[in-house]
Design a protein around this motif. Structure first.
Motif, short mmCIF file in Angstrom:
data_model
loop_
_atom_site.label_atom_id
_atom_site.label_comp_id
_atom_site.label_asym_id
_atom_site.label_seq_id
_atom_site.Cartn_x
_atom_site.Cartn_y
_atom_site.Cartn_z
N ARG A 19 0.86 -1.19 0.00
CA ARG A 19 0.00 0.00 0.00
C ARG A 19 0.89 1.23 0.00
O ARG A 19 2.07 1.14 0.35
CB ARG A 19 -0.95 0.00 1.18
N PRO A 20 0.35 2.39 -0.38
CA PRO A 20 1.17 3.61 -0.34
C PRO A 20 1.71 3.85 1.07
O PRO A 20 1.00 3.64 2.06
CB PRO A 20 0.19 4.71 -0.75
N PRO A 21 2.98 4.27 1.19
CA PRO A 21 3.58 4.46 2.51
C PRO A 21 3.01 5.64 3.28
O PRO A 21 3.14 5.70 4.50
CB PRO A 21 5.06 4.64 2.21
N PHE A 22 2.41 6.59 2.58
CA PHE A 22 1.70 7.68 3.23
C PHE A 22 0.70 8.27 2.23
O PHE A 22 0.77 7.99 1.04
CB PHE A 22 2.62 8.77 3.82
N PRO A 23 -0.26 9.07 2.71
CA PRO A 23 -1.32 9.57 1.83
C PRO A 23 -0.82 10.63 0.85
O PRO A 23 0.25 11.21 1.04
CB PRO A 23 -2.34 10.16 2.80
N GLY A 24 -1.62 10.86 -0.16
CA GLY A 24 -1.34 11.94 -1.10
C GLY A 24 -0.59 11.49 -2.34
O GLY A 24 -0.24 10.31 -2.49
N PRO A 25 -0.31 12.45 -3.22
CA PRO A 25 0.34 12.13 -4.49
C PRO A 25 1.74 11.51 -4.32
O PRO A 25 2.10 10.61 -5.06
CB PRO A 25 0.44 13.49 -5.20
N LYS A 26 2.52 12.00 -3.37
CA LYS A 26 3.87 11.44 -3.17
C LYS A 26 3.79 9.98 -2.73
O LYS A 26 4.54 9.13 -3.22
CB LYS A 26 4.64 12.27 -2.14
N GLY A 27 2.87 9.67 -1.84
CA GLY A 27 2.68 8.29 -1.41
C GLY A 27 2.27 7.39 -2.56
O GLY A 27 2.76 6.26 -2.69
N GLN A 28 1.40 7.90 -3.44
CA GLN A 28 0.95 7.14 -4.60
C GLN A 28 2.12 6.92 -5.57
O GLN A 28 2.28 5.83 -6.10
CB GLN A 28 -0.21 7.84 -5.30
N GLN A 29 2.93 7.96 -5.77
CA GLN A 29 4.07 7.83 -6.66
C GLN A 29 5.05 6.79 -6.13
O GLN A 29 5.56 5.95 -6.89
CB GLN A 29 4.77 9.19 -6.82
N LEU A 30 5.31 6.79 -4.84
CA LEU A 30 6.19 5.78 -4.24
C LEU A 30 5.60 4.39 -4.40
O LEU A 30 6.32 3.43 -4.70
CB LEU A 30 6.44 6.10 -2.77
N PHE A 31 4.30 4.26 -4.19
CA PHE A 31 3.61 2.98 -4.34
C PHE A 31 3.81 2.41 -5.75
O PHE A 31 3.99 1.21 -5.92
CB PHE A 31 2.12 3.18 -4.04
#
Length: 90
Positions: A19-31
């Motif tokens: 799952r994404p490591p944290f919320p928001g666009p940056k978390g989604q990009q990392l995911f």
């Protein structure tokens, strides 16, 4: 089935994060671009940086620095090392 990503650090297809490591666009990009292996290594390196550089996560400058280091680490660019850290040998 394990989700695979082309890891930004290792430049090859590896199992991705659950799952994404944290919320928001940056978390989604990392995911979408970081493998489990790279994230685990980052978490270990992050802990060393926090400890050795005496970072305080309630300080905006320290959080910003850590975010910059995370981006460098996960893109396989030059990143800061913790002074005095000596990897364990087997």
């Amino acid at each position: 089935m394990t989700r695979l990503v082309v890891c930004s650090k290792f430049k090859r297809e590896l199992p991705g994060l659950e799952r994404p490591p944290f919320p928001g666009p940056k978390g989604q990009q990392l995911f979408e671009t970081v493998s489990q292996q790279a994230w685990q290594q980052w978490q270990e390196h992050q802990t060393r940086l926090i400890n050795e550089k005496h970072l305080v996560m309630s300080k905006a400058d320290d959080r910003r620095y850590l975010g910059e280091q995370m981006t460098l680490f996960l893109s396989d660019a030059d990143f800061d090392q913790a002074e005095g850290y000596v990897p364990e040998t087997e």
